[in-house]
Design an enzyme around this catalytic site. Sequence first.
Site, PDB file in Angstrom:
ATOM      1  N   ARG A 131      30.994  27.589  42.231  1.00  0.00           N
ATOM      2  CA  ARG A 131      32.270  27.074  42.745  1.00  0.00           C
ATOM      3  C   ARG A 131      32.193  26.676  44.214  1.00  0.00           C
ATOM      4  O   ARG A 131      32.957  25.840  44.685  1.00  0.00           O
ATOM      5  CB  ARG A 131      33.360  28.153  42.635  1.00  0.00           C
ATOM      6  CG  ARG A 131      33.837  28.449  41.268  1.00  0.00           C
ATOM      7  CD  ARG A 131      34.683  29.696  41.266  1.00  0.00           C
ATOM      8  NE  ARG A 131      35.887  29.593  42.096  1.00  0.00           N
ATOM      9  CZ  ARG A 131      36.997  28.968  41.734  1.00  0.00           C
ATOM     10  NH1 ARG A 131      37.069  28.398  40.555  1.00  0.00           N
ATOM     11  NH2 ARG A 131      38.039  28.909  42.551  1.00  0.00           N
ATOM     12  N   ASP A 135      38.532  30.152  48.441  1.00  0.00           N
ATOM     13  CA  ASP A 135      37.695  31.186  47.780  1.00  0.00           C
ATOM     14  C   ASP A 135      36.851  31.903  48.817  1.00  0.00           C
ATOM     15  O   ASP A 135      36.721  33.119  48.806  1.00  0.00           O
ATOM     16  CB  ASP A 135      36.643  30.551  46.851  1.00  0.00           C
ATOM     17  CG  ASP A 135      37.193  30.166  45.496  1.00  0.00           C
ATOM     18  OD1 ASP A 135      38.406  30.295  45.296  1.00  0.00           O
ATOM     19  OD2 ASP A 135      36.375  29.727  44.665  1.00  0.00           O
ATOM     20  N   GLU A 192      18.512  51.279  28.325  1.00  0.00           N
ATOM     21  CA  GLU A 192      18.661  52.209  29.452  1.00  0.00           C
ATOM     22  C   GLU A 192      18.099  51.637  30.755  1.00  0.00           C
ATOM     23  O   GLU A 192      18.115  52.303  31.775  1.00  0.00           O
ATOM     24  CB  GLU A 192      17.986  53.544  29.133  1.00  0.00           C
ATOM     25  CG  GLU A 192      18.751  54.406  28.147  1.00  0.00           C
ATOM     26  CD  GLU A 192      20.189  54.686  28.591  1.00  0.00           C
ATOM     27  OE1 GLU A 192      20.388  55.182  29.705  1.00  0.00           O
ATOM     28  OE2 GLU A 192      21.114  54.398  27.805  1.00  0.00           O
ATOM     29  N   PRO A 252      23.863  48.404  37.527  1.00  0.00           N
ATOM     30  CA  PRO A 252      24.964  49.131  38.168  1.00  0.00           C
ATOM     31  C   PRO A 252      24.525  49.881  39.428  1.00  0.00           C
ATOM     32  O   PRO A 252      25.350  50.347  40.188  1.00  0.00           O
ATOM     33  CB  PRO A 252      25.438  50.103  37.079  1.00  0.00           C
ATOM     34  CG  PRO A 252      24.390  50.109  36.040  1.00  0.00           C
ATOM     35  CD  PRO A 252      23.552  48.895  36.187  1.00  0.00           C
TER      36      PRO A 252
HETATM   37  N1  ADE Z   1      24.306  45.882  34.128  1.00  0.00           N
HETATM   38  C1  ADE Z   1      24.992  46.930  33.661  1.00  0.00           C
HETATM   39  N2  ADE Z   1      26.039  47.217  34.415  1.00  0.00           N
HETATM   40  C2  ADE Z   1      26.043  46.314  35.449  1.00  0.00           C
HETATM   41  C3  ADE Z   1      26.869  46.097  36.575  1.00  0.00           C
HETATM   42  N3  ADE Z   1      27.937  46.860  36.834  1.00  0.00           N
HETATM   43  N4  ADE Z   1      26.557  45.080  37.399  1.00  0.00           N
HETATM   44  C4  ADE Z   1      25.464  44.324  37.175  1.00  0.00           C
HETATM   45  N5  ADE Z   1      24.652  44.482  36.123  1.00  0.00           N
HETATM   46  C5  ADE Z   1      24.927  45.469  35.265  1.00  0.00           C
END
Ligand code: ADE
Length: 240
Positions: free
Chosen positions: A163, A178, A125, A97
């Site tokens: 794709r 796309d 984590e 993230p």
């Molecule tokens: N792993 C955990 N959350 C994620 C996300 N939002 N994008 C990519 N990998 C992740």
Amino acid sequence: MSLKTNIVKINFGIVCVFPDIIDALKFGIIGKAIDNKHININTYDIKSFTSSRKDRIDDKPYGGGPGMIIRYEPLRDAILAAKEKLGNDSLVIYLSPQGRLFEQTMVNKLSSNYTNIILICGRYEGIDARIIENFVDIELSIGNYVLSGGEFAALVIIDSVSRQLDGVLGNKASAISDSLYDKLLEYPQYTRPAIIDNHKVPSTLLSGDHKSIDKWRTQKSLEITKDKRPELLQKNNLDT
Ligand code: ADE
């Protein structure tokens, strides 16, 4: 008679804890792309890179704190196994993230520039930060939310990138539309019947006049983009 040979355009190596999740790619268009050898997918289960079955892939973080961290050694060995198969110059992506937001421009870039892509999926984590320092070329996030692991993000990346490869979508125009998705949204589409529940298909689409149909569709694309994603018009200097 000359036989058309199918060439693998992208080899994906997925380094992860739950390789069964990656099996979800066997359906539909992407499943066909695998069968037709447009893409090749190898998974590397981090659990099988421990020295004994009792050996854990995770451990407590130095300095304390909640949760467990994937250990350097089994993860490194899984990445090295993927590199041995795909090549040392493979692009290594860590899914997290904290990464750069994955958007259509990145989809287009990956599908047109890379043949060997290794995706590292975290869990718990996170992973020992030295893996990022030593092996990762780019860290990507598929959205501003936290998933339980990178496997689902890997599915999103493989689907959207595959794709774009020649021959994967039956209709080349679909891949092109796309690839333009971050510029202008699609016009509305209809299929038979022409009237249902008192709702009619717009008469221009039934007219057979292709010039008018193209004009109508362009206008609708602009209107829909202005309504749903006005920032795209600004970004691309377009107007309605
Ligand atoms: N792993 C955990 N959350 C994620 C996300 N939002 N994008 C990519 N990998 C992740």
